[in-house]
Design a protein around this motif. Sequence first.
Motif, short mmCIF file in Angstrom:
data_model
loop_
_atom_site.label_atom_id
_atom_site.label_comp_id
_atom_site.label_asym_id
_atom_site.label_seq_id
_atom_site.Cartn_x
_atom_site.Cartn_y
_atom_site.Cartn_z
N ARG A 81 63.65 60.84 38.95
CA ARG A 81 64.39 61.76 38.18
C ARG A 81 63.63 63.23 38.14
N PHE A 82 62.36 62.81 37.72
CA PHE A 82 61.45 64.03 37.69
C PHE A 82 61.28 64.88 39.05
N LEU A 83 61.11 64.04 40.08
CA LEU A 83 61.34 64.96 41.27
C LEU A 83 62.67 65.51 41.72
N SER A 84 63.74 65.12 41.14
CA SER A 84 64.94 65.52 41.69
C SER A 84 65.04 66.92 40.72
N SER A 85 64.48 66.77 39.78
CA SER A 85 64.42 68.15 38.95
C SER A 85 63.40 69.32 39.32
N HIS A 86 62.43 68.68 40.08
CA HIS A 86 61.40 69.63 40.78
C HIS A 86 62.30 70.19 42.13
N ASP A 87 63.11 69.32 42.58
CA ASP A 87 64.04 69.83 43.94
C ASP A 87 64.86 71.09 43.36
N TYR A 88 65.22 71.00 42.31
CA TYR A 88 66.27 72.06 41.83
C TYR A 88 65.39 73.30 42.01
N PHE A 89 64.20 73.44 41.49
CA PHE A 89 63.45 74.53 41.53
C PHE A 89 63.06 74.93 42.76
N LYS A 90 62.46 73.82 43.71
CA LYS A 90 61.88 74.34 44.82
C LYS A 90 62.73 74.62 45.83
N ASN A 91 64.32 74.07 45.79
CA ASN A 91 65.17 74.50 46.86
C ASN A 91 65.93 75.50 46.25
#
Length: 398
Positions: A81-91
């Motif tokens: 879930r944390f990585l999914s949150s970072h996906d939101y920023f990165k992408n």
Amino acid sequence: MRIAILNHYASLPQMGSSETRHFELAKRFVRDGNDVDVYVGDFSHLNRQKWTDIYTEVFKFQGIKFIVVKTRKYSNNSLVRFLSSHDYFKNGKKRILKSDYDIVISSSPHPFSWSLGWYYCKRKRAKFIIEIRDIWPDDLVSLGMISYSHPVAKFFHYMCKKYYPKASQIISLVPDLSQHFRRLGLQNREILYIPNGVDIEVFQNPMQCTDVDEILSKVPQGVKVVYAGSIVPHNGVKEFVELLNHIDQIIMRKFVFLFVGPSQKEYLSQIKAVAKENVFFFGAVSKTSIPYLFSKSDVLLFTLSKTQMKNPAVSSYKVLDYMASAKPVLSVDVDGLIFKLTNGAVFYKSNDPLSLQFALEKILSQDLSELGQRNIQYVMKERTWDILYERLKKAILY
């Protein structure tokens, strides 16, 4: 004005009952002639499905443009879930720089929306606004999920200290952030308090919904006590169902308890293992079905686990929908609830079966319509979306 709203978990009434805040505010900005883009993460645990399985990556709904940012699936509060949150920023960085905005509203709970908003605003010189929906990590600590020494708490502490000072305006869904700012070691500043609201009109004229009729067809006759919301540990559903096991059976047979909402599989199994025969569980219905469900209910149930929060459920969609329905409420007795302010509920103690039995007897013996009227009068005066939108518009557009 061109406005971007960044909320990984933003949703639509048709997608469920959670996170419709920015849809309600955005459609009012559009009504007043502004252009609004809402950036959502493709996957959200609230919707439990991908936006791109239903819509395209960019689509319009009631004049609002929704831009879907690619994020990975996750199943619980985990590293994924944390990585999914970072996906939101990165992408999201690749998507947002393609457009020009005057204002960017970056909404938590996860702070990568703040990172994305600041990334854009420092390059395009737009107005950077932070919105704090959940006070993290403080709320997680209050709920007993983590301690302040936990790495997640330290990370959120760092992100708050980094981005709060950069915001030209901070919006909060709770009335007082002074303790939060003191803990961070930051100077307290003026906060714009814009809690969640409710659309009164949909409760005054509810439309018939077949999904609700199907639910009601599966339960026996009796006084219908309905809980509508997430069936998760911090909402205290299991504690309530366990209390029911101590209620006099003559009283219990007069009631039917319905729990309608998304649930955690293991937690729901634990509840069903201790539930009586007249306690029923159903999956979530869309937010558009909620007014009709409430119109067919006799009493609405609000439960909550033990919490140290100063203002519990102050912006709960569930609480506001309950109040807008004008139905009497059976509520756990917790300081800080709006029901305590309006005296618009019959209260029971979470660890006291006798208090719950007295509350159920009161529901059977008294006309409680006045409780519902107190609640609807409060939300009509303080918490309609139109009132809250006007407050927000004046603060950020002028």
